[in-house]
Design a protein around this motif. Structure first.
Motif, PDB file in Angstrom:
ATOM      1  N   PRO A  51      44.941  39.234  33.272  1.00 26.22           N
ATOM      2  CA  PRO A  51      45.435  38.655  34.530  1.00 26.22           C
ATOM      3  C   PRO A  51      46.698  37.811  34.334  1.00 26.22           C
ATOM      4  CG  PRO A  51      43.062  38.641  34.546  1.00 26.22           C
ATOM      5  CD  PRO A  51      43.471  39.152  33.184  1.00 26.22           C
ATOM      6  N   HIS A  93      44.652  44.451  39.517  1.00 25.77           N
ATOM      7  CA  HIS A  93      43.251  44.549  39.086  1.00 25.77           C
ATOM      8  C   HIS A  93      42.313  44.383  40.282  1.00 25.77           C
ATOM      9  CE1 HIS A  93      44.515  43.035  34.835  1.00 25.77           C
ATOM     10  NE2 HIS A  93      44.458  44.350  34.854  1.00 25.77           N
ATOM     11  N   THR A  94      41.110  44.904  40.141  1.00 29.30           N
ATOM     12  CA  THR A  94      40.156  44.808  41.263  1.00 29.30           C
ATOM     13  C   THR A  94      39.814  43.353  41.593  1.00 29.30           C
ATOM     14  OG1 THR A  94      38.397  45.192  39.658  1.00 29.30           O
ATOM     15  CG2 THR A  94      39.120  47.075  40.966  1.00 29.30           C
ATOM     16  N   CYS A  95      39.820  42.475  40.581  1.00 30.31           N
ATOM     17  CA  CYS A  95      39.537  41.063  40.878  1.00 30.31           C
ATOM     18  C   CYS A  95      40.613  40.504  41.804  1.00 30.31           C
ATOM     19  CB  CYS A  95      39.430  40.246  39.590  1.00 30.31           C
ATOM     20  SG  CYS A  95      40.848  40.403  38.490  1.00 30.31           S
ATOM     21  N   CYS A 130      39.804  48.306  35.739  1.00 38.23           N
ATOM     22  CA  CYS A 130      39.624  47.952  34.324  1.00 38.23           C
ATOM     23  C   CYS A 130      38.425  48.717  33.777  1.00 38.23           C
ATOM     24  CB  CYS A 130      39.346  46.466  34.177  1.00 38.23           C
ATOM     25  SG  CYS A 130      40.636  45.433  34.836  1.00 38.23           S
ATOM     26  N   CYS A 134      39.282  42.226  30.290  1.00 43.60           N
ATOM     27  CA  CYS A 134      40.588  41.670  29.946  1.00 43.60           C
ATOM     28  C   CYS A 134      40.413  40.708  28.759  1.00 43.60           C
ATOM     29  CB  CYS A 134      41.192  40.966  31.145  1.00 43.60           C
ATOM     30  SG  CYS A 134      40.062  39.850  31.990  1.00 43.60           S
ATOM     31  N   ALA A 138      36.620  36.210  31.759  1.00 40.48           N
ATOM     32  CA  ALA A 138      36.363  36.830  33.052  1.00 40.48           C
ATOM     33  C   ALA A 138      34.894  36.717  33.453  1.00 40.48           C
ATOM     34  CB  ALA A 138      36.755  38.299  32.989  1.00 40.48           C
ATOM     35  N   CYS A 140      33.990  38.698  36.335  1.00 29.81           N
ATOM     36  CA  CYS A 140      34.111  39.632  37.458  1.00 29.81           C
ATOM     37  C   CYS A 140      32.841  40.443  37.678  1.00 29.81           C
ATOM     38  CB  CYS A 140      35.298  40.557  37.239  1.00 29.81           C
ATOM     39  SG  CYS A 140      35.258  41.411  35.655  1.00 29.81           S
ATOM     40  N   GLY A 317      36.315  36.121  39.969  1.00 28.46           N
ATOM     41  CA  GLY A 317      35.923  36.374  38.589  1.00 28.46           C
ATOM     42  C   GLY A 317      37.088  36.649  37.659  1.00 28.46           C
ATOM     43  N   CYS A 318      38.299  36.372  38.117  1.00 26.74           N
ATOM     44  CA  CYS A 318      39.489  36.722  37.328  1.00 26.74           C
ATOM     45  C   CYS A 318      39.612  35.897  36.046  1.00 26.74           C
ATOM     46  CB  CYS A 318      40.749  36.549  38.166  1.00 26.74           C
ATOM     47  SG  CYS A 318      41.160  34.826  38.508  1.00 26.74           S
TER      48      CYS A 318
HETATM   49  S1  SF4 Z   1      38.499  39.788  35.454  1.00 29.24           S
HETATM   50 FE1  SF4 Z   1      37.505  41.809  35.435  1.00 29.24          FE
HETATM   51  S2  SF4 Z   1      38.551  42.943  37.029  1.00 29.24           S
HETATM   52 FE2  SF4 Z   1      39.833  41.193  36.541  1.00 29.24          FE
HETATM   53  S3  SF4 Z   1      41.238  41.847  34.974  1.00 29.24           S
HETATM   54 FE3  SF4 Z   1      39.507  41.017  33.898  1.00 29.24          FE
HETATM   55  S4  SF4 Z   1      38.128  42.742  33.528  1.00 29.24           S
HETATM   56 FE4  SF4 Z   1      39.600  43.354  35.107  1.00 29.24          FE
END
Ligand code: SF4
Ligand code: SF4
Ligand code: SF4
Ligand code: SF4
Ligand code: SF4
Lengths: 353, 255
Positions: A51, A93-95, A130, A134, A138, A140, A317-318
């Protein structure tokens, strides 16, 4: 067509194409981290990134944004921005898409926020799913934002030599339609997607030690929990955690005159509950004086108040707040500590009864 | 809006390096725009003739002699608005280091056997001696803030110096935090207003604008200790520009 595929070798060609369609923003390396930036060279785009320092919210809720032009004599006001430009956010990203959905709820809640709505209308979101974490900051999966849950125009998923593109809106469709090297996904491609999702389930596990409803209950029952004392002692009130949060939307409004002292601009500028003077009111009263109370407020604004008001958790959840905190205050640890306190207090009540 | 009559502005320097006035001279075109709005009557660095008739006085430097005290009081009598310019004037600045040891000892160290001939008192920011209407912090001052303050003076509005951390501006500029790169930085306890000037250029914050009203001394101490910085060094960092707060931080940090 609902699912399309693009070969990896064609990606840069497609990105060039997108760049011609609208202003394109994408993640790019900055020192040892990443930031969203206008794309100059498609070769700078990073699809594999953790992120960004600031979430893409800076493009639909800018740090400092013009609201109004005015003059004093004669008294006149006018729109500060005549026309908003079309833009594409690439590889979100989905978050962070969940973050956009949260902002949408807030800024559409009456009275609607015209600046946000104007920008949102011009925005196209191309997500990227993802398939691995990451990093360990996280949360997420606990928030169920590690998988696509709408809110985008296109979603890219890596299936080895290709990317699957989930087409989720007309806007999205327009960006793939008629592009010779983007094909409809075959059954085999769809099987690859299934497989990738199955593999992903093995990697992503709820990061909190309790379910989200138990987390909510812990917030609901333990307003005076001890954990805030510890957090408050370590926090230096730098405001980083709120600045980097994709769902923090507080702002201040200020008027800035130009040197004529007759004309000026009204701005809004990010503001946050972590600042010392944020909750000070006329007369000098401060209803959230300590850093403990301010941090508690921040967490309640993620896990309790918006759930009651909008039926939505405002933590995506980022993991940015944990990543950015120089005092090493971790959201996962804090939530887990609260869950534990809740378990202890429940046990105590049970034995007392 | 009715045309403002151009107020007469004078600059005076006390104990300092004159770097803040130099920032004015470095303003370039903005300085020309400013001279449209005000009449500069006393400014040694960019003009030679000295005027003694003024309404607004920019004070650079801290107060360090009996003579300074008399001089600043005379200026206060004459000026409608006094603006403290830079770290020395607003918080004492680097000159405050003198206050860390007894005055006699400081004199001995600097002037040796001539110490007796020197008249000096403890270092004070201007507002410890006379009322100050506007504060422009920083070592040196940040030009966009100077312009904001001048506009406030002309409109007769107060200027509120930010009471939040440099980090707030630093994050809005999306800098990679020094701490992310395993370097330390005083941004979390330092008063914003410089638009995180130093970090934008790859440096760290030294706290030149002074600390926020209510710095998290304990939290910041814990962070810096983890970087192997000793308690004495932490105290020195906290008070490099603001020694008038030395005793308070001494107490806060050592508890
Ligand atoms: S928090 Fe989850 S959705 Fe966001 S970048 Fe990290 S793994 Fe991907
Ligand atoms: S980032 Fe950490 S130290 Fe800064 S305000 Fe947030 S919790 Fe406090
Ligand atoms: S609270 Fe932290 S982890 Fe949750 S959305 Fe905000 S920055 Fe991300
Ligand atoms: S670099 Fe310094 S000012 Fe910027 S966020 Fe980090 S600690 Fe704060
Ligand atoms: S970043 Fe820190 S040292 Fe640099 S000008 Fe701002 S307050 Fe002063």
């Amino acid at each position: 067509m609902k699912y399309a595929v693009i070969k990896k070798e064609d990606l840069n060609k497609w990105f060039e194409y997108l760049k011609k369609k609208a202003r394109l923003y994408a993640p790019k390396k900055k020192e040892n981290l990443y930031v969203f930036r206008p794309v100059k060279e498609v070769s700078e785009i990073c699809l594999d990134y953790i992120p960004t320092v600031l979430p893409p919210k800076k493009y639909y809720f800018p740090q400092k944004e013009k609201l109004l032009k005015f003059s004093v004599q004669p008294f006149k006001t006018a729109k500060a921005i005549e026309e908003f430009e079309e833009f594409i956010l690439l590889a979100v990203h989905t978050c962070d898409i969940a973050g956009i959905q949260c902002m949408d709820v807030v800024f559409r809640d009456g009275p609607e926020d015209p600046n946000y709505l104007n920008r949102k209308e011009k925005m196209t979101i191309i997500g990227i799913e993802c398939l691995k974490y990451c990093d360990d900051k996280a949360n997420c999966a606990s928030m169920a934002n590690h998988v696509p849950r709408g809110g985008y125009d296109l979603m890219m998923v890596d299936i080895d030599e290709k990317f699957i593109l989930h087409i989720n809106s007309e806007k999205g469709e327009r960006l793939v339609k008629g592009v010779a090297y983007i094909k409809e996904a075959s059954d085999k491609d769809m099987a690859c997607l299934e497989h990738a999702r199955e593999e992903k389930k093995k990697i992503f596990k709820e990061e909190f030690k309790a379910s989200l409803s138990e987390v909510y209950e812990s917030f609901d029952n333990n307003f005076n929990a001890k954990v805030w004392e510890d957090v408050g002692r370590r926090c230096v009130a730098c405001g980083n955690c709120t600045a980097v949060c994709p769902t923090c939307y507080c702002f201040d409004v200020l008027d800035d005159m130009d040197l004529s002292l007759n004309e000026g601009l009204r701005y809004r500028i990010w503001n946050s509950c972590q600042m010392d003077d944020f909750a000070k009111v006329a007369g000098g009263e401060d209803f959230r004086k300590g850093r403990d109370l301010r941090q508690r407020h921040r967490y309640y604004r993620k896990f309790k108040y918006p759930v009651d008001k909008f039926n939505r958790y405002f933590c995506t959840g980022c993991g940015r707040c944990t990543r950015t905190c120089m005092a090493k205050i971790s959201l996962i640890e804090t939530v887990n500590a609260l869950v534990e306190e809740n378990a202890v207090s429940k046990k105590n009540t049970a034995t007392a009864a | 809006m009715k045309k403002h009559s151009k107020p007469k502005v004078a600059f005076f320097d006390f104990t300092d390096c004159e770097g803040c006035q130099l920032q004015f001279a470095n303003m370039g075109s903005a300085l020309l725009e400013l001279t449209e709005l005000v009449d500069i009557v006393n400014f040694r660095e960019i003009m030679s003739e000295a005027g003694e008739d003024y309404e607004v006085a920019f004070i650079e430097g801290s107060i360090t002699t009996d003579n300074d005290v008399k001089r600043i009081k005379r200026i206060r009598e004459k000026a409608k608005a006094i603006i403290s310019l830079g770290a020395c004037a607003t918080i004492g600045g680097v000159n405050g280091i003198k206050n860390r040891s007894p005055l006699e000892l400081a004199k001995q160290r600097v002037y040796g056997d001539k110490a007796d001939t020197v008249n000096t008192i403890k270092t004070m920011p201007v507002h410890e001696v006379v009322k100050v209407d506007y504060f422009i912090n920083g070592c040196p001052v940040y030009i966009p803030e100077v312009i904001s303050v001048v506009k406030c003076v002309l409109m007769g509005k107060p200027y509120i110096v930010p009471n939040y951390a440099v980090c707030v501006e630093c994050k809005m500029n999306e800098n990679v935090c020094r701490y992310e790169k395993d370097q330390e930085c005083l941004g979390p306890v330092t008063r914003a207003g410089c638009n995180s000037w130093c970090i934008n250029y790859g440096n760290k914050c030294y706290g030149c604008r002074g600390l926020v009203d209510n710095p998290a001394s304990a939290g910041q101490k814990d962070i810096l200790l983890k970087y192997g910085i000793t308690l004495d060094d932490i105290l020195q960092r906290f008070t490099l520009y603001n020694d008038s707060m030395g005793e308070k931080y001494d107490k806060d940090l050592k508890q």
